[in-house]
Scaffold this active site. Structure first.
Site, mmCIF file in Angstrom:
data_model
loop_
_atom_site.group_PDB
_atom_site.id
_atom_site.type_symbol
_atom_site.label_atom_id
_atom_site.label_comp_id
_atom_site.label_asym_id
_atom_site.label_seq_id
_atom_site.Cartn_x
_atom_site.Cartn_y
_atom_site.Cartn_z
ATOM 1 N N HIS A 12 42.470 30.709 44.995
ATOM 2 C CA HIS A 12 43.528 31.031 45.977
ATOM 3 C C HIS A 12 44.659 31.877 45.401
ATOM 4 C CE1 HIS A 12 45.291 27.737 43.749
ATOM 5 N NE2 HIS A 12 46.453 27.977 44.309
ATOM 6 N N MET A 15 43.480 38.008 43.851
ATOM 7 C CA MET A 15 43.772 39.084 44.807
ATOM 8 C C MET A 15 43.111 38.800 46.161
ATOM 9 S SD MET A 15 43.263 43.158 44.334
ATOM 10 C CE MET A 15 41.521 43.299 44.622
ATOM 11 N N VAL A 16 41.838 38.454 46.140
ATOM 12 C CA VAL A 16 41.120 38.225 47.396
ATOM 13 C C VAL A 16 41.463 36.855 47.976
ATOM 14 C CG1 VAL A 16 38.836 38.021 48.443
ATOM 15 C CG2 VAL A 16 39.236 39.723 46.651
ATOM 16 N N GLY A 17 41.459 35.832 47.131
ATOM 17 C CA GLY A 17 41.710 34.476 47.620
ATOM 18 C C GLY A 17 43.072 34.349 48.285
ATOM 19 N N LEU A 44 36.068 25.347 37.391
ATOM 20 C CA LEU A 44 34.834 25.349 38.189
ATOM 21 C C LEU A 44 33.575 25.534 37.351
ATOM 22 C CD1 LEU A 44 36.117 27.385 41.276
ATOM 23 C CD2 LEU A 44 35.833 24.903 41.077
ATOM 24 N N GLY A 109 30.669 38.630 46.783
ATOM 25 C CA GLY A 109 29.857 39.366 45.821
ATOM 26 C C GLY A 109 30.585 40.596 45.325
ATOM 27 N N SER A 110 29.795 41.628 45.048
ATOM 28 C CA SER A 110 30.377 42.880 44.559
ATOM 29 C C SER A 110 29.351 43.985 44.771
ATOM 30 C CB SER A 110 30.682 42.741 43.070
ATOM 31 O OG SER A 110 31.008 44.009 42.550
ATOM 32 N N TYR A 139 27.415 40.662 34.771
ATOM 33 C CA TYR A 139 28.217 40.246 35.934
ATOM 34 C C TYR A 139 27.413 40.445 37.225
ATOM 35 C CZ TYR A 139 32.077 40.986 39.363
ATOM 36 O OH TYR A 139 32.914 40.964 40.456
HETATM 37 N N1 LIG Z 1 38.844 42.836 42.308
HETATM 38 C C1 LIG Z 1 37.813 43.624 42.587
HETATM 39 O O1 LIG Z 1 37.881 44.867 42.482
HETATM 40 C C2 LIG Z 1 36.522 43.027 43.077
HETATM 41 C C3 LIG Z 1 35.510 43.915 43.436
HETATM 42 C C4 LIG Z 1 34.319 43.388 43.908
HETATM 43 C C5 LIG Z 1 34.155 42.022 44.013
HETATM 44 N N2 LIG Z 1 35.149 41.167 43.663
HETATM 45 C C6 LIG Z 1 34.909 39.728 43.805
HETATM 46 O O2 LIG Z 1 35.861 39.170 44.682
HETATM 47 C C7 LIG Z 1 36.144 37.830 44.267
HETATM 48 C C8 LIG Z 1 37.629 37.679 44.038
HETATM 49 O O3 LIG Z 1 38.067 38.638 43.090
HETATM 50 P P1 LIG Z 1 39.630 38.868 42.763
HETATM 51 O O4 LIG Z 1 39.817 40.287 42.442
HETATM 52 O O5 LIG Z 1 40.447 38.224 43.822
HETATM 53 O O6 LIG Z 1 39.760 38.031 41.401
HETATM 54 P P2 LIG Z 1 41.092 37.606 40.615
HETATM 55 O O7 LIG Z 1 42.301 38.211 41.230
HETATM 56 O O8 LIG Z 1 40.816 37.845 39.154
HETATM 57 O O9 LIG Z 1 41.141 36.034 40.870
HETATM 58 C C9 LIG Z 1 40.158 35.204 40.348
HETATM 59 C C10 LIG Z 1 40.479 33.780 40.718
HETATM 60 O O10 LIG Z 1 39.434 32.963 40.159
HETATM 61 C C11 LIG Z 1 40.032 31.830 39.570
HETATM 62 N N3 LIG Z 1 39.196 31.384 38.455
HETATM 63 C C12 LIG Z 1 38.669 32.127 37.457
HETATM 64 N N4 LIG Z 1 37.949 31.371 36.630
HETATM 65 C C13 LIG Z 1 38.025 30.096 37.107
HETATM 66 C C14 LIG Z 1 37.491 28.848 36.693
HETATM 67 N N5 LIG Z 1 36.699 28.728 35.604
HETATM 68 N N6 LIG Z 1 37.779 27.749 37.436
HETATM 69 C C15 LIG Z 1 38.575 27.843 38.542
HETATM 70 N N7 LIG Z 1 39.086 28.990 38.994
HETATM 71 C C16 LIG Z 1 38.819 30.104 38.276
HETATM 72 C C17 LIG Z 1 41.426 32.255 39.108
HETATM 73 O O11 LIG Z 1 42.228 31.091 39.081
HETATM 74 P P3 LIG Z 1 43.743 31.064 38.491
HETATM 75 O O12 LIG Z 1 44.555 31.933 39.424
HETATM 76 O O13 LIG Z 1 44.162 29.644 38.555
HETATM 77 O O14 LIG Z 1 43.647 31.631 37.094
HETATM 78 C C18 LIG Z 1 41.808 33.250 40.212
HETATM 79 O O15 LIG Z 1 42.484 32.598 41.256
HETATM 80 C C19 LIG Z 1 35.310 37.585 43.010
HETATM 81 O O16 LIG Z 1 34.098 36.965 43.366
HETATM 82 C C20 LIG Z 1 35.038 38.980 42.502
HETATM 83 O O17 LIG Z 1 33.851 38.995 41.751
HETATM 84 C C21 LIG Z 1 36.343 41.649 43.192
#
Ligand SMILES: NC(=O)c1ccc[n+]([C@@H]2O[C@H](COP(=O)([O-])OP(=O)(O)OC[C@H]3O[C@@H](n4cnc5c(N)ncnc54)[C@H](OP(=O)(O)O)[C@@H]3O)[C@@H](O)[C@H]2O)c1
Length: 173
Positions: A12, A15-17, A44, A109-110, A139
């Site tokens: 949560h 960025m996405v959450g 997790l 996903g991605s 990944y």
């Molecule tokens: N960003 C992109 O460009 C992109 C592109 C394609 C797909 N995606 C996918 O979209 C989804 C969200 O990406 P995002 O960019 O929002 O990622 P993000 O901003 O890096 O956030 C990742 C979140 O995952 C949590 N997390 C990581 N490891 C964990 C663990 N072991 N246990 C519990 N929580 C954990 C973090 O918790 P904390 O905040 O507590 O550290 C954080 O809230 C992911 O599945 C990613 O693969 C992202």
């Protein structure tokens, strides 16, 4: 009147959450029916902690936006962490959700799951038709496994348990 669903938003603060939480609240989902934990509170990758969480919380729906995420340099430098942590997080959450009666789950996903030289514009049926981009292959393999986890739980438990687990590839983050 039925109570609003109890939603577990994994990731949560990401960025996405965080964007999904804002949208859920804007759509009228009560904040006290959205369950969140930071990485420090609930790791997790820890199967027993994830199972204990689902056993306690009686979750109705899951948004799985927690993941180990990074750019080309991070993926290339830490491939073991990218494949291991993503495989573990998604397998633990999806299986524990199923064991505790969750019927709706959204897995993020991605677009890197598609082959490197995929014809443009990409089509969904290009999945698994070619070689992945090597720098983020670990990944991408984890993400493909996440999609197949959702598909497999749907295939095996869709009719019998009402399981409806979906994967989305958001390509414009
Ligand atoms: N960003 C992109 O460009 C992109 C592109 C394609 C797909 N995606 C996918 O979209 C989804 C969200 O990406 P995002 O960019 O929002 O990622 P993000 O901003 O890096 O956030 C990742 C979140 O995952 C949590 N997390 C990581 N490891 C964990 C663990 N072991 N246990 C519990 N929580 C954990 C973090 O918790 P904390 O905040 O507590 O550290 C954080 O809230 C992911 O599945 C990613 O693969 C992202």
């Amino acid at each position: 009147m039925n109570a609003p669903p109890k939603i577990y938003m994994a990731g949560h603060r990401g960025m996405v959450g965080s964007a999904i939480v804002r949208q859920l609240l804007a759509n009228g989902q009560p904040g006290d029916r959205i369950v969140t934990h930071t990485h420090a509170e609930l790791d997790l990758t820890d199967q027993s902690a994830v199972r204990a969480f689902f056993a306690t919380e009686q979750i109705d729906q899951v948004y799985l936006a927690a993941a180990k995420v990074g750019g080309i340099h991070a993926n290339n430098t830490y491939p073991a962490e990218f494949i291991y942590q993503n495989l573990m997080m998604q397998a633990n959450v999806i299986d524990a959700a199923f064991r505790h009666g969750v019927q709706k789950l959204l897995f993020l996903g991605s677009s890197c799951i598609y082959p490197k030289l995929v014809p443009q514009p990409m089509r969904e049926d290009a999945l698994l038709t070619g070689t992945l981009e090597p720098t983020n292959e670990p990944y991408a393999i984890a993400k493909i496994a996440g999609i197949k986890l959702c598909e497999s739980y749907n295939r095996q438990f869709g009719k019998s348990h009402g399981v409806d687990y979906r994967s989305v590839m958001h390509t414009k983050l």
